[in-house]
Design a protein around this motif. Structure first.
Motif, PDB file in Angstrom:
ATOM      1  N   GLY A 161       0.778  -1.246  -0.031  1.00  0.00           N
ATOM      2  CA  GLY A 161       0.064  -0.020  -0.075  1.00  0.00           C
ATOM      3  C   GLY A 161       0.891   1.168   0.206  1.00  0.00           C
ATOM      4  N   SER A 209       0.133   5.733   0.557  1.00  0.00           N
ATOM      5  CA  SER A 209      -0.863   6.644   0.929  1.00  0.00           C
ATOM      6  C   SER A 209      -0.211   8.156   0.737  1.00  0.00           C
ATOM      7  CB  SER A 209      -1.124   6.143   2.616  1.00  0.00           C
ATOM      8  OG  SER A 209       0.075   6.595   3.341  1.00  0.00           O
ATOM      9  N   THR A 251      -5.740  10.033   0.226  1.00  0.00           N
ATOM     10  CA  THR A 251      -6.125   8.446  -0.194  1.00  0.00           C
ATOM     11  C   THR A 251      -4.888   7.394   0.043  1.00  0.00           C
ATOM     12  OG1 THR A 251      -6.979   9.722  -2.133  1.00  0.00           O
ATOM     13  CG2 THR A 251      -6.869   7.222  -2.471  1.00  0.00           C
ATOM     14  N   LEU A 252      -5.582   6.309   0.469  1.00  0.00           N
ATOM     15  CA  LEU A 252      -4.672   5.160   0.581  1.00  0.00           C
ATOM     16  C   LEU A 252      -5.054   4.286  -0.606  1.00  0.00           C
ATOM     17  CD1 LEU A 252      -3.344   3.107   2.347  1.00  0.00           C
ATOM     18  CD2 LEU A 252      -5.652   2.439   3.244  1.00  0.00           C
ATOM     19  N   TYR A 253      -3.830   4.028  -1.279  1.00  0.00           N
ATOM     20  CA  TYR A 253      -3.720   3.005  -2.462  1.00  0.00           C
ATOM     21  C   TYR A 253      -3.186   1.638  -2.131  1.00  0.00           C
ATOM     22  CZ  TYR A 253      -4.314   7.445  -5.103  1.00  0.00           C
ATOM     23  OH  TYR A 253      -4.419   8.854  -5.487  1.00  0.00           O
ATOM     24  N   GLY A 276     -11.205  -1.457   4.351  1.00  0.00           N
ATOM     25  CA  GLY A 276     -10.074  -0.639   3.745  1.00  0.00           C
ATOM     26  C   GLY A 276     -10.213   0.811   4.104  1.00  0.00           C
ATOM     27  N   LEU A 277     -11.496   1.271   3.932  1.00  0.00           N
ATOM     28  CA  LEU A 277     -12.023   2.645   4.212  1.00  0.00           C
ATOM     29  C   LEU A 277     -11.597   2.626   5.798  1.00  0.00           C
ATOM     30  CD1 LEU A 277     -13.124   5.333   3.184  1.00  0.00           C
ATOM     31  CD2 LEU A 277     -15.358   4.472   3.672  1.00  0.00           C
ATOM     32  N   ALA A 302      -8.146   3.393   6.578  1.00  0.00           N
ATOM     33  CA  ALA A 302      -7.505   4.507   5.691  1.00  0.00           C
ATOM     34  C   ALA A 302      -8.008   5.731   6.805  1.00  0.00           C
ATOM     35  CB  ALA A 302      -8.037   4.735   4.438  1.00  0.00           C
ATOM     36  N   GLN A 305      -6.543   9.301   6.300  1.00  0.00           N
ATOM     37  CA  GLN A 305      -7.142   9.329   4.884  1.00  0.00           C
ATOM     38  C   GLN A 305      -8.461   9.368   4.696  1.00  0.00           C
ATOM     39  OE1 GLN A 305      -4.454   6.719   5.256  1.00  0.00           O
ATOM     40  NE2 GLN A 305      -2.922   8.407   5.120  1.00  0.00           N
ATOM     41  N   ASN A 346     -10.064   8.542   1.507  1.00  0.00           N
ATOM     42  CA  ASN A 346     -10.653   7.739   0.656  1.00  0.00           C
ATOM     43  C   ASN A 346      -9.627   6.565   0.469  1.00  0.00           C
ATOM     44  OD1 ASN A 346     -12.106  10.022  -0.379  1.00  0.00           O
ATOM     45  ND2 ASN A 346     -10.297  10.757  -1.445  1.00  0.00           N
ATOM     46  N   VAL A 347     -10.093   5.489  -0.308  1.00  0.00           N
ATOM     47  CA  VAL A 347      -9.440   4.166  -0.310  1.00  0.00           C
ATOM     48  C   VAL A 347      -9.484   3.685  -1.746  1.00  0.00           C
ATOM     49  CG1 VAL A 347     -11.031   2.715   0.686  1.00  0.00           C
ATOM     50  CG2 VAL A 347      -8.787   1.983   0.422  1.00  0.00           C
TER      51      VAL A 347
END
Length: 519
Positions: free
Chosen positions: A454, A456, A460-462, A484-485, A488, A493, A495-496
């Motif tokens: 991941g 971040s 946003t977290l990717y 995941g949200l 994050a 964060q 968003n995810v």
């Protein structure tokens, strides 16, 4: 019809299966069940062997339907095993004779066929002593035959097997490929055996397409199901510990996914050669060991082999378009043929691939005048009788004559390009989200089963998904995305976003939006 027979029908629909051994084995199993192979019908009375067997109640009691089905299953499998060994015998003998130039040491299969005949003749319950003795005798004969074939196969290289299967005329049937796959799957583990199994399964589950490429017959999920069914029908014993295989298989599948992505993102053949890409694929396969035979790993290996081979053809086409065939041949030669063939599960020789490319590709690179009729018109516009002296003024005029508007446009383009160059060279006060992103670990979270790495940013977290994500249904994916949200949000964060190994978005979640994508 069971799943194994479904696979046979699908292969037959693809014109890849002959109506020979499989149908014969089914028919013989049915004959054994009906008793017609054990006792002929009485002449003139119209009765069948099946009826007269059942009328003799003093010899044995009539088996129940379940016992009869079970006995029929084992008889069918015994017939298929003998047929399989016989086909492997023919293939190995042909390779020894045609490619190794030695006289085949053919195994005397009379003992195995006699044992099969006695096994099929046994009547009554499968728990009887007669049945057990016939089954033991058949197993001993098949194991002896199998061991003899393994010794001969140990002297045959992967390349020899590959060339024979690809060049056999008439083409090798799918029954023969199934027999080879069964033989290598149930043989003692060795790296050459694994490599041969990899090639045979790739050839079995794909077919030739246009431009020397191959096309998969089934999706990966379907292949996993078919492979599992084949193992069950082959009575294949797992060569690996069942305790740690799920996590190990997932890691191997992820490794193959990364190599597929690397191949498909490569733009030149040089790029793959410089990175030892093909060698690394072969080393990765070797490192999998006995875990390679798990259905999930076999399926992704077939997928990888097909894509790598197709990419090899595409990159060579690009090379031939930018330079002549002779130049490409001199540049690469045949140094990489063997390692590429092993990585693709298919014989790929650079010179053969180049020589079989469409002629239009080579013609465009070799003769620009042929591709552009206007070039010929410029030359044929002059009289063939004109002397060299007569042509010179025309050529000189055409060479130095310049359209003033074209010249002005060219100057403007040069000025704009220069301005853009100097502007682009100035440092920017802003950085991209990718540059400012930081690594994120999922090791201690519930997400580690579905995402591998991941990154971040402030917003946003990717997260990059594992193959296990693709196996989830929509409801489970939504649940994982929700987790995941939450992960994050705890890290600051808003968003995810979930990405697959190719960098395509497969899911996005925020407080206001929740979306699953199917790239």
């Amino acid at each position: 019809m069971n799943v194994f027979e479904d696979l046979i029908e699908e292969l037959r629909d693809e014109n890849l299966l002959e109506n020979t051994i499989i149908d014969a084995s089914v028919a013989e199993a049915r004959l054994s069940r009906n008793g017609s192979s054990s006792r002929p019908a009485a002449s003139g009375d119209g009765s069948t062997g099946h009826d007269s067997d059942h009328s003799d109640s003093s010899n044995y009691s009539s088996p129940s339907e379940g016992e009869e089905n079970e006995r029929d299953f084992y008889r069918k499998r015994a017939v298929e095993e003998i047929s399989s060994l016989q086909m492997v015998e023919h293939v190995l003998s042909a390779i020894e004779r045609e490619h190794m130039k030695i006289t085949p040491s053919v195994y005397n299969d009379l003992g195995a066929k006699t044992a099969l005949h006695k096994f099929l003749q046994v009547q009554g319950d499968s728990a009887t002593t007669e049945y057990a003795e016939a089954e033991f005798h058949l197993m001993r004969e098949t194991e002896t035959w199998n061991s003899a074939l393994s010794l001969r196969d140990g002297k045959i290289s992967v390349a020899n097997l590959r060339r024979f299967c690809e060049n056999s005329r008439p083409p090798l049937s799918s029954q023969a490929l199934l027999a080879l796959a069964r033989f290598y799957r149930n043989s003692a583990f060795a790296e050459p055996t694994r490599a041969k199994f990899d090639f045979v399964m790739t050839r079995l589950f794909s077919r030739e397409a246009e431009e020397q490429k191959r096309k998969l017959l089934f999706g990966r999920a379907e292949m996993i199901g078919h492979i599992g069914t084949l193992y069950a029908n082959w009575s294949s014993i797992a060569l690996y510990s069942a305790d740690d295989i799920p996590s190990k298989a997932r890691a191997i599948v992820a490794g193959f996914e990364e190599r597929i992505a690397e191949a498909e993102s490569s733009s030149t053949f040089d790029q793959l050669i410089e990175n030892d890409f093909f060698k690394k694929i072969n080393e990765f396969k070797e490192a999998t060991g006995e875990a390679f035979f798990t259905p999930e790993v076999v399926a992704v290996s077939i997928d990888c082999n097909t894509r790598v081979g197709n990419k090899f053809v595409d990159l060579l086409r690009l090379e031939s378009e930018s330079s002549s065939l002779e130049t490409v041949e001199q540049k690469y030669g045949c140094d990489h043929d063997e390692v590429v063939s092993d990585a693709a599960g298919k014989t790929l020789q650079l010179i053969d691939v180049l020589n079989n490319l469409p002629e239009s590709v080579d013609g465009a690179a070799q003769d620009p005048a042929a591709a552009d009729p206007s070039v010929k018109k410029l030359d044929t516009g002059l009289s063939s009788k004109a002397s060299k002296k007569d042509r010179q003024p025309f050529v000189t005029f055409e060479l130095f004559a310049v359209n003033k508007w074209l010249l002005l446009a060219t100057m403007v383009v040069l000025m704009v390009s220069g301005s853009l160059y100097f502007w682009a060279g100035q440092p920017s006060n802003e950085t991209s989200s990718a540059e400012s992103a930081s690594d994120v670990s999922f090791e201690n979270s519930e997400l580690k089963e579905f995402v591998r790495t991941g990154r971040s940013t402030s917003e946003t977290l990717y997260a990059v998904t594992l193959p296990s994500w693709d196996q989830l249904d929509e409801a489970k994916k939504r649940e994982v995305l929700q987790k995941g949200l939450e992960f994050a949000t705890k890290n600051g964060q808003k968003n995810v976003q979930f990405l697959n190994v190719r960098g395509r978005s497969v899911g996005f979640a925020s407080q206001k939006k929740f979306e699953l994508l199917n790239p």
